[in-house]
Design a protein around this motif. Structure first.
Motif, mmCIF file in Angstrom:
data_model
loop_
_atom_site.group_PDB
_atom_site.id
_atom_site.type_symbol
_atom_site.label_atom_id
_atom_site.label_comp_id
_atom_site.label_asym_id
_atom_site.label_seq_id
_atom_site.Cartn_x
_atom_site.Cartn_y
_atom_site.Cartn_z
ATOM 1 N N GLU A 148 -3.604 5.730 3.824
ATOM 2 C CA GLU A 148 -3.606 5.083 2.618
ATOM 3 C C GLU A 148 -3.906 6.169 1.372
ATOM 4 O O GLU A 148 -5.033 6.732 1.598
ATOM 5 C CB GLU A 148 -4.402 3.838 2.444
ATOM 6 C CG GLU A 148 -3.877 3.064 1.144
ATOM 7 C CD GLU A 148 -4.375 1.287 1.295
ATOM 8 O OE1 GLU A 148 -4.117 0.711 0.206
ATOM 9 O OE2 GLU A 148 -5.000 0.869 2.270
ATOM 10 N N VAL A 204 1.061 5.181 1.006
ATOM 11 C CA VAL A 204 0.517 6.235 2.271
ATOM 12 C C VAL A 204 0.932 7.572 1.911
ATOM 13 O O VAL A 204 1.870 7.945 1.390
ATOM 14 C CB VAL A 204 0.642 5.700 3.485
ATOM 15 C CG1 VAL A 204 0.389 4.497 3.818
ATOM 16 C CG2 VAL A 204 2.238 5.805 3.811
ATOM 17 N N TRP A 229 5.010 3.648 2.590
ATOM 18 C CA TRP A 229 4.899 2.334 2.300
ATOM 19 C C TRP A 229 4.224 1.498 3.437
ATOM 20 O O TRP A 229 4.810 1.634 4.604
ATOM 21 C CB TRP A 229 5.879 1.538 1.843
ATOM 22 C CG TRP A 229 6.818 2.151 0.644
ATOM 23 C CD1 TRP A 229 7.663 2.964 0.740
ATOM 24 C CD2 TRP A 229 6.551 1.600 -0.601
ATOM 25 N NE1 TRP A 229 8.299 3.230 -0.537
ATOM 26 C CE2 TRP A 229 7.766 2.168 -1.223
ATOM 27 C CE3 TRP A 229 6.097 0.536 -1.443
ATOM 28 C CZ2 TRP A 229 8.128 2.242 -2.733
ATOM 29 C CZ3 TRP A 229 6.335 0.489 -2.696
ATOM 30 C CH2 TRP A 229 7.394 1.069 -3.177
ATOM 31 N N GLU A 230 3.395 0.617 3.145
ATOM 32 C CA GLU A 230 3.059 -0.294 3.979
ATOM 33 C C GLU A 230 2.758 -1.617 3.435
ATOM 34 O O GLU A 230 2.322 -1.738 2.034
ATOM 35 C CB GLU A 230 1.592 -0.023 4.831
ATOM 36 C CG GLU A 230 1.891 1.340 5.707
ATOM 37 C CD GLU A 230 0.627 1.813 6.338
ATOM 38 O OE1 GLU A 230 0.744 2.657 7.351
ATOM 39 O OE2 GLU A 230 -0.669 1.143 6.226
ATOM 40 N N ARG A 254 -1.486 -5.488 8.921
ATOM 41 C CA ARG A 254 -0.265 -4.573 8.920
ATOM 42 C C ARG A 254 0.946 -5.214 9.270
ATOM 43 O O ARG A 254 0.907 -5.375 10.443
ATOM 44 C CB ARG A 254 -0.373 -2.924 9.098
ATOM 45 C CG ARG A 254 0.572 -2.263 8.514
ATOM 46 C CD ARG A 254 0.413 -0.820 8.706
ATOM 47 N NE ARG A 254 0.301 -0.499 10.260
ATOM 48 C CZ ARG A 254 1.438 0.167 10.922
ATOM 49 N NH1 ARG A 254 2.130 0.681 10.166
ATOM 50 N NH2 ARG A 254 1.201 0.212 12.133
ATOM 51 N N ARG A 271 -3.948 -1.704 -3.765
ATOM 52 C CA ARG A 271 -2.614 -2.364 -3.352
ATOM 53 C C ARG A 271 -2.252 -3.376 -4.306
ATOM 54 O O ARG A 271 -3.236 -3.976 -5.194
ATOM 55 C CB ARG A 271 -3.229 -3.075 -2.052
ATOM 56 C CG ARG A 271 -3.386 -2.179 -1.032
ATOM 57 C CD ARG A 271 -3.777 -2.860 0.435
ATOM 58 N NE ARG A 271 -4.061 -1.998 1.430
ATOM 59 C CZ ARG A 271 -4.694 -2.369 2.543
ATOM 60 N NH1 ARG A 271 -4.767 -3.604 3.245
ATOM 61 N NH2 ARG A 271 -4.871 -1.513 3.676
ATOM 62 N N ALA A 316 0.760 -1.162 0.185
ATOM 63 C CA ALA A 316 -0.025 0.200 0.072
ATOM 64 C C ALA A 316 1.107 0.968 -0.033
ATOM 65 O O ALA A 316 2.120 1.261 0.452
ATOM 66 C CB ALA A 316 -0.961 -0.009 1.222
ATOM 67 N N TYR A 335 5.919 -1.059 7.532
ATOM 68 C CA TYR A 335 5.791 0.172 7.068
ATOM 69 C C TYR A 335 7.190 0.813 7.074
ATOM 70 O O TYR A 335 8.096 0.500 7.522
ATOM 71 C CB TYR A 335 4.812 0.919 8.263
ATOM 72 C CG TYR A 335 5.832 1.114 9.314
ATOM 73 C CD1 TYR A 335 6.430 2.300 9.871
ATOM 74 C CD2 TYR A 335 5.803 0.027 10.254
ATOM 75 C CE1 TYR A 335 7.068 2.434 11.049
ATOM 76 C CE2 TYR A 335 6.514 0.386 11.485
ATOM 77 C CZ TYR A 335 7.089 1.599 11.788
ATOM 78 O OH TYR A 335 7.983 1.610 12.775
#
Length: 134
Positions: free
Chosen positions: A53, A41, A93-94, A104, A61, A39, A107
């Motif tokens: 996000e 952010v 980013w995640e 999650r 994603r 993902a 990160y």
């Protein structure tokens, strides 16, 4: 389109840290549900809290595939490509699993924020996303 790379070293979310410790110490743990998803952010998160996000456009994603770990590190083994992005500034980013209630796991920040106009692409070439535990 410029190549974008980010290194995420020791940026495991609290949940992932706990699961890793449980695994290493031979305790029961739940494996992440594949495929893992990357993902983007617009506001950074931290160990306990997810970031904000990206939303809008054709953003979604992206599936993450990684090479086998070596020396405590791995990288993405395929390009990550987001198309039809909304106008936004990406700061980090995640990485999430794909469970019904996604978890999650990682990160981290970009090396430098990236401001994108509506309709643009954002790409990370294979090997451009480095994950390490150090």
């Amino acid at each position: 389109m410029p190549r974008r790379a980010v290194a995420i070293a020791d940026n495991l979310a609290n949940t992932a840290e706990n699961r890793a410790l449980d695994f290493i110490n031979a305790r029961s743990t739940t494996a992440p549900t594949a495929p893992l998803k990357v993902a983007l952010v617009t506001a950074a998160g931290d160990d306990a809290t997810a970031g904000t996000e990206v939303a809008g456009g054709s953003y979604a994603r992206q599936n993450l595939t990684v090479a086998a770990a070596s020396g405590g590190a791995t990288t993405n083994s395929a390009d990550l490509l987001w198309t039809g992005m909304p106008a936004c500034t990406i700061v980090g980013w995640e990485i999430w699993d794909n469970a019904g209630a996604p978890v999650r796991l990682w990160y981290g920040p970009l090396g430098a924020s990236q401001t994108l106009p509506a309709g643009s692409e954002f790409k990370v070439t294979a090997g451009g996303l480095s994950l390490s535990i150090s």
